[in-house]
Design a protein around this motif. Structure first.
Motif, PDB file in Angstrom:
ATOM      1  N   UNK A  74       9.020  13.885 -18.259  1.00 46.76           N
ATOM      2  CA  UNK A  74       9.635  12.804 -17.193  1.00 46.76           C
ATOM      3  C   UNK A  74       9.523  11.548 -18.123  1.00 46.76           C
ATOM      4  N   UNK A  75      11.049  10.651 -18.035  1.00 37.80           N
ATOM      5  CA  UNK A  75      10.786   9.442 -18.613  1.00 37.80           C
ATOM      6  C   UNK A  75      11.254   8.481 -17.636  1.00 37.80           C
ATOM      7  N   UNK A  76      10.474   7.352 -17.475  1.00 35.98           N
ATOM      8  CA  UNK A  76      10.885   6.410 -16.516  1.00 35.98           C
ATOM      9  C   UNK A  76      11.794   5.242 -17.495  1.00 35.98           C
ATOM     10  N   UNK A  77      13.032   5.234 -16.968  1.00 36.18           N
ATOM     11  CA  UNK A  77      14.233   4.240 -17.686  1.00 36.18           C
ATOM     12  C   UNK A  77      14.292   3.378 -16.538  1.00 36.18           C
ATOM     13  N   UNK A  78      13.600   3.067 -15.652  1.00 35.18           N
ATOM     14  CA  UNK A  78      13.597   1.812 -14.659  1.00 35.18           C
ATOM     15  C   UNK A  78      13.789   0.551 -15.259  1.00 35.18           C
ATOM     16  N   UNK A 100       3.689  14.670 -11.544  1.00 34.63           N
ATOM     17  CA  UNK A 100       4.426  14.624 -12.587  1.00 34.63           C
ATOM     18  C   UNK A 100       3.117  15.444 -13.687  1.00 34.63           C
ATOM     19  N   UNK A 101       2.020  15.192 -13.538  1.00 30.90           N
ATOM     20  CA  UNK A 101       0.830  15.801 -13.987  1.00 30.90           C
ATOM     21  C   UNK A 101       0.827  17.207 -13.863  1.00 30.90           C
ATOM     22  N   UNK A 102       1.248  17.590 -12.688  1.00 34.39           N
ATOM     23  CA  UNK A 102       1.282  19.180 -12.358  1.00 34.39           C
ATOM     24  C   UNK A 102       2.516  19.814 -12.705  1.00 34.39           C
ATOM     25  N   UNK A 103       3.343  19.136 -13.270  1.00 33.44           N
ATOM     26  CA  UNK A 103       4.927  19.734 -13.352  1.00 33.44           C
ATOM     27  C   UNK A 103       4.769  20.781 -14.624  1.00 33.44           C
ATOM     28  N   UNK A 125       0.834  -1.216   0.124  1.00 32.26           N
ATOM     29  CA  UNK A 125       0.019  -0.016  -0.038  1.00 32.26           C
ATOM     30  C   UNK A 125       0.942   1.246  -0.114  1.00 32.26           C
ATOM     31  N   UNK A 126       2.000   1.326   0.758  1.00 33.21           N
ATOM     32  CA  UNK A 126       2.787   2.513   0.867  1.00 33.21           C
ATOM     33  C   UNK A 126       3.328   3.136  -0.555  1.00 33.21           C
ATOM     34  N   UNK A 127       3.869   1.685  -1.396  1.00 39.18           N
ATOM     35  CA  UNK A 127       4.567   2.136  -2.740  1.00 39.18           C
ATOM     36  C   UNK A 127       3.321   2.318  -3.578  1.00 39.18           C
ATOM     37  N   UNK A 128       2.226   1.629  -3.488  1.00 42.16           N
ATOM     38  CA  UNK A 128       1.231   2.060  -4.443  1.00 42.16           C
ATOM     39  C   UNK A 128       0.699   3.579  -4.302  1.00 42.16           C
ATOM     40  N   UNK A 129       0.761   4.033  -3.014  1.00 41.00           N
ATOM     41  CA  UNK A 129       0.189   5.503  -2.790  1.00 41.00           C
ATOM     42  C   UNK A 129       1.367   6.395  -3.222  1.00 41.00           C
ATOM     43  N   UNK A 130       2.749   5.869  -3.233  1.00 45.24           N
ATOM     44  CA  UNK A 130       3.561   6.782  -3.852  1.00 45.24           C
ATOM     45  C   UNK A 130       3.745   7.008  -5.359  1.00 45.24           C
ATOM     46  N   UNK A 131       3.175   5.626  -5.897  1.00 52.03           N
ATOM     47  CA  UNK A 131       2.972   5.662  -7.450  1.00 52.03           C
ATOM     48  C   UNK A 131       1.786   6.501  -7.766  1.00 52.03           C
ATOM     49  N   UNK A 132       0.553   6.630  -7.082  1.00 56.74           N
ATOM     50  CA  UNK A 132      -0.245   7.495  -7.408  1.00 56.74           C
ATOM     51  C   UNK A 132      -0.086   9.064  -7.191  1.00 56.74           C
ATOM     52  N   UNK A 133       0.629   9.148  -6.063  1.00 53.16           N
ATOM     53  CA  UNK A 133       0.940  10.533  -5.832  1.00 53.16           C
ATOM     54  C   UNK A 133       2.015  11.059  -6.789  1.00 53.16           C
ATOM     55  N   UNK A 134       3.019  10.089  -7.307  1.00 54.13           N
ATOM     56  CA  UNK A 134       3.874  10.665  -8.195  1.00 54.13           C
ATOM     57  C   UNK A 134       3.392  11.088  -9.694  1.00 54.13           C
ATOM     58  N   UNK A 135       2.439  10.189 -10.280  1.00 58.34           N
ATOM     59  CA  UNK A 135       1.602  10.634 -11.232  1.00 58.34           C
ATOM     60  C   UNK A 135       0.977  12.015 -11.311  1.00 58.34           C
ATOM     61  N   UNK A 136       0.463  12.139 -10.048  1.00 57.63           N
ATOM     62  CA  UNK A 136      -0.257  13.612  -9.780  1.00 57.63           C
ATOM     63  C   UNK A 136       0.602  14.659  -9.903  1.00 57.63           C
ATOM     64  N   UNK A 142       2.244   5.248 -17.079  1.00 61.51           N
ATOM     65  CA  UNK A 142       0.659   6.036 -16.854  1.00 61.51           C
ATOM     66  C   UNK A 142       1.207   7.755 -17.456  1.00 61.51           C
ATOM     67  N   UNK A 143       0.268   8.285 -18.103  1.00 53.52           N
ATOM     68  CA  UNK A 143       0.016   9.541 -18.528  1.00 53.52           C
ATOM     69  C   UNK A 143       0.402  10.477 -17.252  1.00 53.52           C
ATOM     70  N   UNK A 144       1.563  11.218 -17.543  1.00 52.12           N
ATOM     71  CA  UNK A 144       2.180  11.943 -18.488  1.00 52.12           C
ATOM     72  C   UNK A 144       3.977  11.389 -18.701  1.00 52.12           C
ATOM     73  N   UNK A 145       3.949  10.348 -17.978  1.00 58.95           N
ATOM     74  CA  UNK A 145       5.328   9.621 -18.049  1.00 58.95           C
ATOM     75  C   UNK A 145       5.631   8.928 -19.110  1.00 58.95           C
ATOM     76  N   UNK A 146       6.598   9.091 -20.008  1.00 57.39           N
ATOM     77  CA  UNK A 146       7.151   8.061 -20.921  1.00 57.39           C
ATOM     78  C   UNK A 146       7.877   7.042 -20.575  1.00 57.39           C
TER      79      UNK A 146
END
Length: 346
Positions: A319-323, A310-313, A297-308, A330-334
């Motif tokens: 942002x490119x996820x090269x992991x 990145x959308x507000x940047x 749950x913690x990492x899932x929350x981190x994911x959802x928060x990060x997408x928000x 997910x949008x807006x991450x490439x």
């Protein structure tokens, strides 16, 4: 212990909705206590605002190096070194040993977590003893840098590397950092830039963020609850980089990782018991890799928060996820291979 009636991942998804409050309750008090203690170091270093005026890296690109499990499997630093990348390298404190051992002195490192004893290990704990290790299996249990399997040896190595290279490294040092971390940072001669984490909405009554700012007047930064997201925020909003690549930002575990090797394993067992862990861990297929990862749950929350976030940047920041794995897509991450990003910026 909770009574379990949910199917796989159902309880975990319910917990995600409460993670912001739970995280605030868990660390908010410690963050404020640490900030009060750290006032004595206020004049040692500069405000994070000063970093915005500095040239960090030779172009408008940055690469964030976090310490997720993909680092061990993908080794992104090898490709970064071989490419001759000239942009900014921003790393989590947990990735410092990985960087320095591989001959890369990051342009900026970031620390956030207020934990009193664990985070200083990333800088080298001068007070670490075998007795202390016996009381905490946090590092040796997890799927992270294999060097930490021999914890005393790894501690000596990071102490030596930071004593040698510390004065060449800028650090975005959160006011919430523990006494042990701050003292170790000062000891190594790192170039300090202070900031406050946003613990809550500063416009709400009784806001801890507002209390932090009134205490020290350092800039408040939305760190997304984790140091990897804080690194991205430093690269995009503070350094002003328009192309930011992420490595080691898994926010999840590979499918063959035992539950015991996850960060919040003990907390999950305390909540639901060993036999019900499937209800807590959430499984997510990655459409880019064709493989399934699982998260808590913690990492899932981190994911959802990060997408928000990145959308507000700023619209000019991409942002490119090269992991090359994990669940951060997910949008807006490439989502793309690191080699593609390096090919455009090296």
């Amino acid at each position: 212990m909770a009574t379990i009636t949910e199917g796989p991942g159902e309880l975990g998804r319910k917990l995600v909705a409460n993670m912001e409050r739970m995280t605030r309750d868990r660390i908010g008090g410690a963050a404020l206590d640490n900030a009060r203690f750290n006032l004595r170091f206020k004049d040692h270093g500069q405000s994070l605002a000063a970093l915005r005026k500095e040239k960090v890296g030779e172009n408008d690109a940055a690469i964030v190096i976090a310490a997720g499990p993909s680092v061990k499997r993908k080794d992104p630093l090898r490709a970064i070194r071989e490419s001759g990348f000239k942009g900014a390298v921003v790393c989590t404190e947990s990735a410092l040993l990985y960087c320095l051992r591989n001959g890369v002195v990051p342009d900026l490192t970031v620390t956030l977590d207020p934990h009193a004893t664990r985070i200083v290990r990333w800088f080298g704990d001068t007070r670490l003893t075998p007795e202390k290790l016996g009381a905490d299996d946090y590092y040796r249990r997890q799927d992270m840098d294999p060097a930490f399997a021999d914890e005393m040896k790894a501690n000596q190595e990071i102490m030596g590397l930071l004593n040698e290279h510390g004065s060449k490294i800028r650090i975005a040092l959160s006011s919430s950092a523990s006494e042990a971390v701050v003292e170790r940072v000062m000891e190594t001669g790192m170039q300090v830039y202070w900031w406050n984490p946003m613990l809550d909405d500063p416009d709400t009554e009784g806001s801890k963020t507002r209390e932090l700012y009134a205490l020290n007047r350092f800039p408040c930064v939305n760190a997304g609850g984790n140091v990897g997201a804080a690194c991205w925020m430093m690269a995009s909003a503070v350094l002003g980089k328009k192309q930011v690549a992420l490595t080691g930002m898994d926010f999840s575990y590979y499918g063959d990782t035992p539950y015991r090797n996850t960060q919040y394993y003990h907390e999950a067992v305390s909540l639901v018991g060993e036999e019900n862990l499937d209800s807590v861990y959430i499984r997510i297929p990655n459409p880019y890799t064709g493989t399934e990862f699982y998260t808590d749950p913690a990492y899932m929350w981190y994911r959802e928060t990060f997408l928000q976030m990145a959308g507000d940047a700023h619209p000019e920041c991409q942002t490119f996820n090269c992991t090359e794995g994990g669940i951060l897509f997910g949008d807006p991450i490439v989502f793309e291979p690191l080699a593609d990003f390096l090919g455009r910026h090296s």
